[in-house]
Design a protein around this motif. Structure first.
Motif, short mmCIF file in Angstrom:
data_model
loop_
_atom_site.label_atom_id
_atom_site.label_comp_id
_atom_site.label_asym_id
_atom_site.label_seq_id
_atom_site.Cartn_x
_atom_site.Cartn_y
_atom_site.Cartn_z
N TYR A 5 0.88 -1.32 0.14
CA TYR A 5 0.12 0.02 -0.02
C TYR A 5 0.85 1.38 0.08
O TYR A 5 0.69 2.19 -0.74
CB TYR A 5 -0.81 0.07 1.22
CG TYR A 5 -1.93 1.16 1.20
CD1 TYR A 5 -2.82 1.08 0.61
CD2 TYR A 5 -1.44 2.34 2.08
CE1 TYR A 5 -3.80 2.21 0.56
CE2 TYR A 5 -2.43 3.40 1.98
CZ TYR A 5 -3.45 3.48 1.40
OH TYR A 5 -4.53 4.45 1.42
N ASP A 6 2.01 1.12 0.76
CA ASP A 6 2.80 2.42 0.94
C ASP A 6 3.47 2.63 -0.34
O ASP A 6 3.59 3.83 -0.76
CB ASP A 6 3.72 2.06 2.18
CG ASP A 6 3.16 2.22 3.46
OD1 ASP A 6 2.08 2.74 3.44
OD2 ASP A 6 3.75 1.69 4.43
N GLN A 9 1.26 4.35 -3.25
CA GLN A 9 0.91 5.65 -2.99
C GLN A 9 1.24 6.62 -4.01
O GLN A 9 0.54 7.69 -4.28
CB GLN A 9 1.53 5.97 -1.65
CG GLN A 9 0.70 5.64 -0.33
CD GLN A 9 -0.96 6.18 -0.21
OE1 GLN A 9 -1.09 7.37 -0.55
NE2 GLN A 9 -1.74 5.22 0.25
N GLU A 10 2.22 6.42 -4.59
CA GLU A 10 2.88 7.19 -5.54
C GLU A 10 1.88 7.17 -7.22
O GLU A 10 2.12 7.86 -7.88
CB GLU A 10 4.43 6.79 -6.09
CG GLU A 10 5.29 6.74 -4.83
CD GLU A 10 6.39 6.29 -5.19
OE1 GLU A 10 6.88 5.77 -6.32
OE2 GLU A 10 7.41 6.48 -4.09
N THR A 11 1.20 6.10 -7.22
CA THR A 11 0.28 6.12 -8.43
C THR A 11 -0.74 6.94 -8.55
O THR A 11 -1.26 6.95 -9.69
CB THR A 11 -0.07 4.58 -8.52
OG1 THR A 11 -1.07 4.24 -7.43
CG2 THR A 11 1.00 3.71 -8.43
N GLU A 13 -4.46 7.94 -7.13
CA GLU A 13 -5.70 7.67 -6.19
C GLU A 13 -5.40 6.17 -5.67
O GLU A 13 -5.63 5.22 -6.65
CB GLU A 13 -6.99 7.90 -6.81
CG GLU A 13 -7.32 9.31 -7.08
CD GLU A 13 -8.68 9.42 -7.35
OE1 GLU A 13 -9.48 8.90 -6.92
OE2 GLU A 13 -8.94 10.58 -8.22
N LEU A 14 -5.44 5.84 -4.28
CA LEU A 14 -5.58 4.56 -3.92
C LEU A 14 -6.37 4.27 -2.78
O LEU A 14 -6.43 5.20 -1.97
CB LEU A 14 -4.00 4.15 -3.60
CG LEU A 14 -3.70 2.83 -2.96
CD1 LEU A 14 -3.84 1.88 -4.10
CD2 LEU A 14 -2.18 2.72 -2.62
N TYR A 15 -6.98 3.47 -2.50
CA TYR A 15 -8.16 3.29 -1.63
C TYR A 15 -7.90 1.84 -0.91
O TYR A 15 -7.79 0.95 -1.50
CB TYR A 15 -9.56 3.20 -2.18
CG TYR A 15 -9.86 4.39 -2.88
CD1 TYR A 15 -10.31 5.48 -2.26
CD2 TYR A 15 -9.84 4.50 -4.24
CE1 TYR A 15 -10.53 6.73 -2.95
CE2 TYR A 15 -9.99 5.71 -4.95
CZ TYR A 15 -10.44 6.83 -4.46
OH TYR A 15 -10.71 8.07 -4.87
N ALA A 16 -7.73 2.06 0.57
CA ALA A 16 -7.65 0.87 1.26
C ALA A 16 -8.88 0.43 1.59
O ALA A 16 -9.87 1.21 2.31
CB ALA A 16 -6.85 1.22 2.39
N CYS A 20 -7.49 -5.05 3.97
CA CYS A 20 -6.39 -4.04 3.86
C CYS A 20 -6.45 -3.12 5.34
O CYS A 20 -5.40 -2.72 5.57
CB CYS A 20 -6.24 -3.26 2.59
SG CYS A 20 -5.00 -2.07 2.72
N LYS A 21 -7.46 -2.52 5.39
CA LYS A 21 -7.78 -1.61 6.52
C LYS A 21 -8.04 -2.46 7.80
O LYS A 21 -7.27 -2.14 8.74
CB LYS A 21 -9.13 -0.79 6.40
CG LYS A 21 -9.32 0.12 5.27
CD LYS A 21 -10.61 1.07 5.31
CE LYS A 21 -11.51 0.73 6.47
NZ LYS A 21 -12.76 1.43 6.07
#
Length: 40
Positions: A5-6, A9-11, A13-16, A20-21
């Motif tokens: 996930y970290d 983050q550079e890509t 929009e990213l949703y957890a 994952c949450k």
């Protein structure tokens, strides 16, 4: 959240969502996905 996930983050929009949450059942994962899709 996690290493993947970290790194992603550079890509943009990213949703957890789902496990994952927080680890729960499939209903919680589907509900998380619904909430994210509803807000996009």
């Amino acid at each position: 959240m996690g290493e993947l996930y970290d790194a992603m983050q550079e890509t943009g929009e990213l949703y957890a969502i789902g496990d994952c949450k927080e680890f729960h059942n499939v209903h919680s994962a589907v509900w998380d996905a619904f909430e994210v899709a509803n807000h996009i």
